[in-house]
Design a protein around this motif. Structure first.
Motif: not given
Lengths: 283, 334
Positions: A15, A38-43
């Protein structure tokens, strides 16, 4: 943050937030064919921000922040905002990636077999990888290759290819239809222009590959090819990894397995055509 | 402020069941910002969550485990270096928690190795560590002299091969601070935890955490520090413990700091507690992190920066110190 962009590159979601529109617009354009995290959750999170509120408008200078930062990083002028974003993403990987052993290497793949190319800045990693992509190889990345400690497979990180100085012209000639980012002139590493990986490389970016050969290229020498023994390869790759120490035993095991099972070769080359021939002869 | 999400998730892990993608993103950024992602990973282990969040937290758990091993190894290296001197190696903070297997150590981020040695043996300790490969990192003679004259620890040393820092304390507050903790009592009260290592007595561990946070620091890392206090209290709790803790705090001149850390850790992570007006200011500072992991409320942060320095030294000395640092190019945050 005012402007936001998110993207997945290989296995890592990012993000990027920015005080300015421009770098985000450039990212949106150049990464338009990439998936979202993935899952709209950035690392990882990257922040591009003004050191002081008024510096958003007056002599704007982009500071690079994020989940992980290094102190005393110098700001870049807003014209280099795209470069700042790329540096920010690389920085998160270099400082914080723990799922994979991270090698500072470019990587291309054909028939499921990955060629890793690693060397000091100026060795020609990015240019060679881009030229091989132009010849039908799948580009897995020009900066980092990721070794999965569990499987030994190589995962790609095919972000924009960072071309420097003369290699910009070389690649524009080799790939006249490719998409290039805005010129990033007079950066600390000279003139840089980003090249968007081809559609196939982007579409296949989540597919890992078996490591087939490790190559240590060196530009500017008489053509020469030398086999590198595993012990030397091991030491060189510990130097080329940003997280080898942090991974502890997992890193040691992953690297031992890699150098034990994969041949390594040092190549010296005077020009790109020679290097391409040398690499393809080994592959 | 998003730091509240982190506190809520630590207090009641099941509350994360209602998080959407942006909630998880903010939670992870805030946890990274507070260096509590490993703690969070432990706390949320086994709960249902999106795959991406589970993967990120699993990475954090593995990473914290590697950090634990490295911290214990570093403690062992210090033990070997100091063994010929026959003095106790008293571990402080994170390394002590993991070495003693305390709940506060689960998933905890551990930076430097902090140890406490008897004040009159500190020169011996320094010589032994330098003989074993540690080196000075403060190149500036002013900083070096300042540490030696006024601080509660030696100038930081770093090991030339392992690149790890050690802070060797002889007490728990700078000599310029008003409270004078009883350093001899700290050493005398230390307890062995096996492997030739010791840690502070139960009460003193909490007194140290409170001293570090409220009598010395700028409150950076405060959420983590108060999580430590919360876990320690929970683990040590038995009839009369808090009374003994307060008595011990009084001995060290740190009762108000300990009381404040009890109230705030209860308020943040426990059943709740009434806060004083001043406590609310501290809470505001502690919860200043936003969904991008940034520390907001710059004025509050700067206020606490000044407060931290005022607690550490008398005003005239502070003015001289800040002037010297300013000339050398150091600028405060904010």
């Amino acid at each position: 943050m005012r402007h936001v962009f998110s993207v997945r590159i290989g296995p890592a979601g990012f993000r990027v937030g920015s005080d300015w529109r421009q770098p985000i617009a450039e990212l949106e354009d150049l990464y338009r064919d990439y998936p979202k995290p993935d899952d709209d959750i950035p690392d990882f999170t990257v922040r591009l921000f003004a050191a002081r509120p008024w510096r958003r408008f007056v002599r704007p200078a982009v500071m690079i922040g994020g989940d992980f930062t290094i102190p005393d990083a110098a700001p870049l002028p807003l014209a280099l905002g795209l470069l700042a974003a790329e540096m920010g993403m690389n920085l998160q990987m270099a400082l914080a990636q723990r799922r994979y052993l991270l090698l500072h290497a470019s990587c291309v793949e054909r028939d499921g077999r990955a060629i890793l190319m690693t060397g000091e800045s100026g060795a020609g990693k990015s240019t060679l990888a881009a030229l091989l992509m132009a010849r039908g190889w799948r580009l897995m990345g020009d900066e980092f290759a990721l070794v999965d400690p569990a499987t030994g497979l190589i995962h790609g990180f095919p972000r924009l290819i960072s071309l420097k100085n003369e290699s910009v012209g070389v690649m524009q000639a080799a790939l006249p239809d490719a998409r290039f980012g805005p010129p990033q002139l007079a950066t600390p590493k000279g003139d840089i222009r980003h090249l968007v990986p081809d559609a196939r490389s982007i579409a296949a970016m989540a597919e890992p590959a078996v490591a087939a050969h490790i190559i240590f290229p060196r530009f500017g020498f008489e053509a020469a090819v030398r086999e590198v023994p595993p012990a030397e390869t091991f030491v060189r790759l510990t130097q080329a990894s940003t997280n080898y120490v942090a991974l502890g035993e997992r890193g040691f095991d992953a690297l031992t397995r890699l150098v034990g099972g994969v041949p390594a070769t040092a190549i010296d080359y005077p020009d790109a055509a020679t290097a391409i021939a040398q690499v393809e002869a080994l592959a | 402020m998003t730091a509240r999400l982190l506190v809520a998730a630590l207090r009641d892990p099941a509350s994360t069941a209602e998080f959407n993608a942006s909630g998880w993103t903010a939670l992870i950024s805030a946890a990274r910002g507070e260096q509590m992602i490993g703690t969070l990973a432990h706390r949320l282990a086994g709960l249902p969550m999106p795959d991406a969040a589970a993967r990120i937290l699993e990475d954090a758990r593995v990473s914290a485990e590697q950090g634990r091993i490295a911290a214990l190894w570093e403690a062992e290296m210090a033990r070997r270096a100091l063994a010929p001197l026959g003095m106790p190696v008293i571990l402080l903070k994170g390394t002590a928690f993991v070495a003693a297997g305390l709940k506060a150590g689960q998933g905890r981020h551990i930076g430097d190795l902090d140890i406490l040695v008897p004040q009159d043996r500190i020169d011996d300790a320094e010589a032994a560590l330098i003989g074993a490969g540690w080196e000075w990192v403060k190149p500036d003679p002013y900083d070096d002299a300042y540490y030696r004259r006024w601080m509660h620890e030696l100038p930081p040393l770093i090991h030339r091969d392992r690149d790890k820092m050690i802070d060797v304390h002889h007490t728990i507050l700078p000599l310029t601070a008003r409270p004078r903790p009883d350093a001899a009592a700290l050493v005398a009260g230390a307890v062995e935890i096996g492997g030739g290592l010791s840690m502070l007595g139960r009460e003193d561990v909490i007194v140290h955490a409170a001293a570090h946070l409220f009598a010395d620091g700028e409150l950076a890392g405060g959420l983590r520090n108060l999580w430590d206090v919360h876990c320690l209290i929970e683990e040590f709790d038995e009839p009369g413990f808090v009374d003994r803790l307060r008595a011990r705090a009084k001995l060290h001149g740190l009762l108000s700091a300990v009381d404040r850390s009890l109230r705030l850790s209860q308020w943040l992570y426990g059943a709740g507690a009434p806060l004083t007006l001043a406590d609310r200011l501290f809470a505001r500072r502690l919860l200043g992190r936003d969904s991008w992991g940034r520390q907001r409320l710059k004025a509050t942060e700067f206020g606490f920066y000044l407060r931290g320095h005022l607690l550490r030294m008398p005003p005239a000395m502070l003015a001289r110190h800040l002037w010297t640092k300013w000339r050398k190019g150091y600028r405060p945050p904010g």
